[in-house]
Design a protein around this motif. Structure first.
Motif, mmCIF file in Angstrom:
data_model
loop_
_atom_site.group_PDB
_atom_site.id
_atom_site.type_symbol
_atom_site.label_atom_id
_atom_site.label_comp_id
_atom_site.label_asym_id
_atom_site.label_seq_id
_atom_site.Cartn_x
_atom_site.Cartn_y
_atom_site.Cartn_z
ATOM 1 N N HIS A 20 -17.142 -25.023 -0.888
ATOM 2 C CA HIS A 20 -18.450 -24.916 -0.275
ATOM 3 C C HIS A 20 -18.407 -25.202 1.221
ATOM 4 C CE1 HIS A 20 -20.678 -24.315 -4.019
ATOM 5 N NE2 HIS A 20 -19.790 -25.122 -4.546
ATOM 6 N N ALA A 21 -17.211 -25.307 1.781
ATOM 7 C CA ALA A 21 -17.097 -25.450 3.226
ATOM 8 C C ALA A 21 -17.180 -24.068 3.864
ATOM 9 C CB ALA A 21 -15.785 -26.128 3.586
ATOM 10 N N ARG A 94 -21.308 -26.337 6.311
ATOM 11 C CA ARG A 94 -21.299 -25.870 4.932
ATOM 12 C C ARG A 94 -21.501 -24.364 4.899
ATOM 13 N NH1 ARG A 94 -25.227 -27.530 1.605
ATOM 14 N NH2 ARG A 94 -23.849 -27.265 -0.178
ATOM 15 N N ASN A 146 -16.084 -31.663 -2.684
ATOM 16 C CA ASN A 146 -16.601 -30.442 -2.085
ATOM 17 C C ASN A 146 -16.899 -29.362 -3.114
ATOM 18 O OD1 ASN A 146 -16.286 -31.107 0.836
ATOM 19 N ND2 ASN A 146 -14.150 -31.286 0.264
ATOM 20 N N GLU A 149 -20.052 -30.728 -5.078
ATOM 21 C CA GLU A 149 -21.064 -31.268 -4.168
ATOM 22 C C GLU A 149 -21.644 -32.575 -4.711
ATOM 23 O OE1 GLU A 149 -23.939 -28.526 -2.623
ATOM 24 O OE2 GLU A 149 -22.583 -26.830 -2.795
#
Length: 204
Positions: A20-21, A94, A146, A149
């Motif tokens: 999710h970066a 993000r 990550n 989350e």
């Protein structure tokens, strides 16, 4: 000079980016400034020391020392250490939203295989929506996953809060909307008036 080339090539892949970066960070060059570099080709490690500043796309890292290693499977791991009395810093955008995750700790650890970031001792993590601070957590240890989350915060003597307790400020994801008022039944139409053809009930 040639001995620095393997270190720089290893450093270019030093950070394993989470699902999710910001995906665009993967293809960005890594820029590192430091006072010194030590590279061990046998152990596949690089050590940057002295006011280290690392940028890669939206990623920004600051610390007194950054250790990077790579395992036989190709996963990378990093440890950022702050100068005495200070905290190391991490920030990344993000994916797909105007949000940033940033955090501080005396030590910051990256686990590329697990897609996990740890902020250790006097830990603090913040989530920004644009320029607005949305969430803030403090504790002795903060672990941010990550992929899912999900993050956990532990208290302890190295927490920056009084009494070593955990502190969190979490903003709602969406503003709650008031329920719509119930609809009233439609009013009956007004009665129509007609002239009378009788007087006191009798015909004229």
């Amino acid at each position: 000079m040639n001995s620095l080339l393997p270190a720089l090539l290893l450093a270019l892949a030093a950070l394993a980016l989470p699902a999710h970066a910001e995906r665009a960070d993967r293809n960005q060059p890594m820029n590192i400034e430091a006072d010194a570099l030590r590279y061990d080709d046998l152990r596949q490690t690089s050590v940057f020391t002295g006011r280290v500043v690392l940028t890669k796309g939206t990623i920004l890292i600051r610390g007194a020392r950054v250790d990077v290693r790579q395992d036989p499977e190709g996963y990378q791991y990093g440890v950022v250490t702050a100068a005495p009395g200070e905290r190391a810093f991490f920030r990344q955008k993000r994916e797909g939203v105007d949000e940033y995750i940033e955090g501080e700790g005396e030590v910051i650890e990256y686990d590329g295989k697990a897609d996990r970031v740890k902020f250790i001792r006097r830990a603090e993590m913040r989530r920004y929506r644009g320029a607005t601070l949305a969430d803030e957590t403090m504790g002795s240890l903060i672990v941010y996953d990550n992929t899912t989350e999900v993050f956990t915060v532990d208290g302890g003597p190295s927490s920056p809060t009084p009494g070593g307790r955990v502190r969190a400020v979490l903003a709602p994801r969406e503003a709650a909307s008031a329920p719509a008022p119930a609809e009233r039944p439609a009013a009956p139409p007004p009665a129509s008036l007609r002239p009378s053809t009788t007087l006191r009930g009798e015909a004229r």
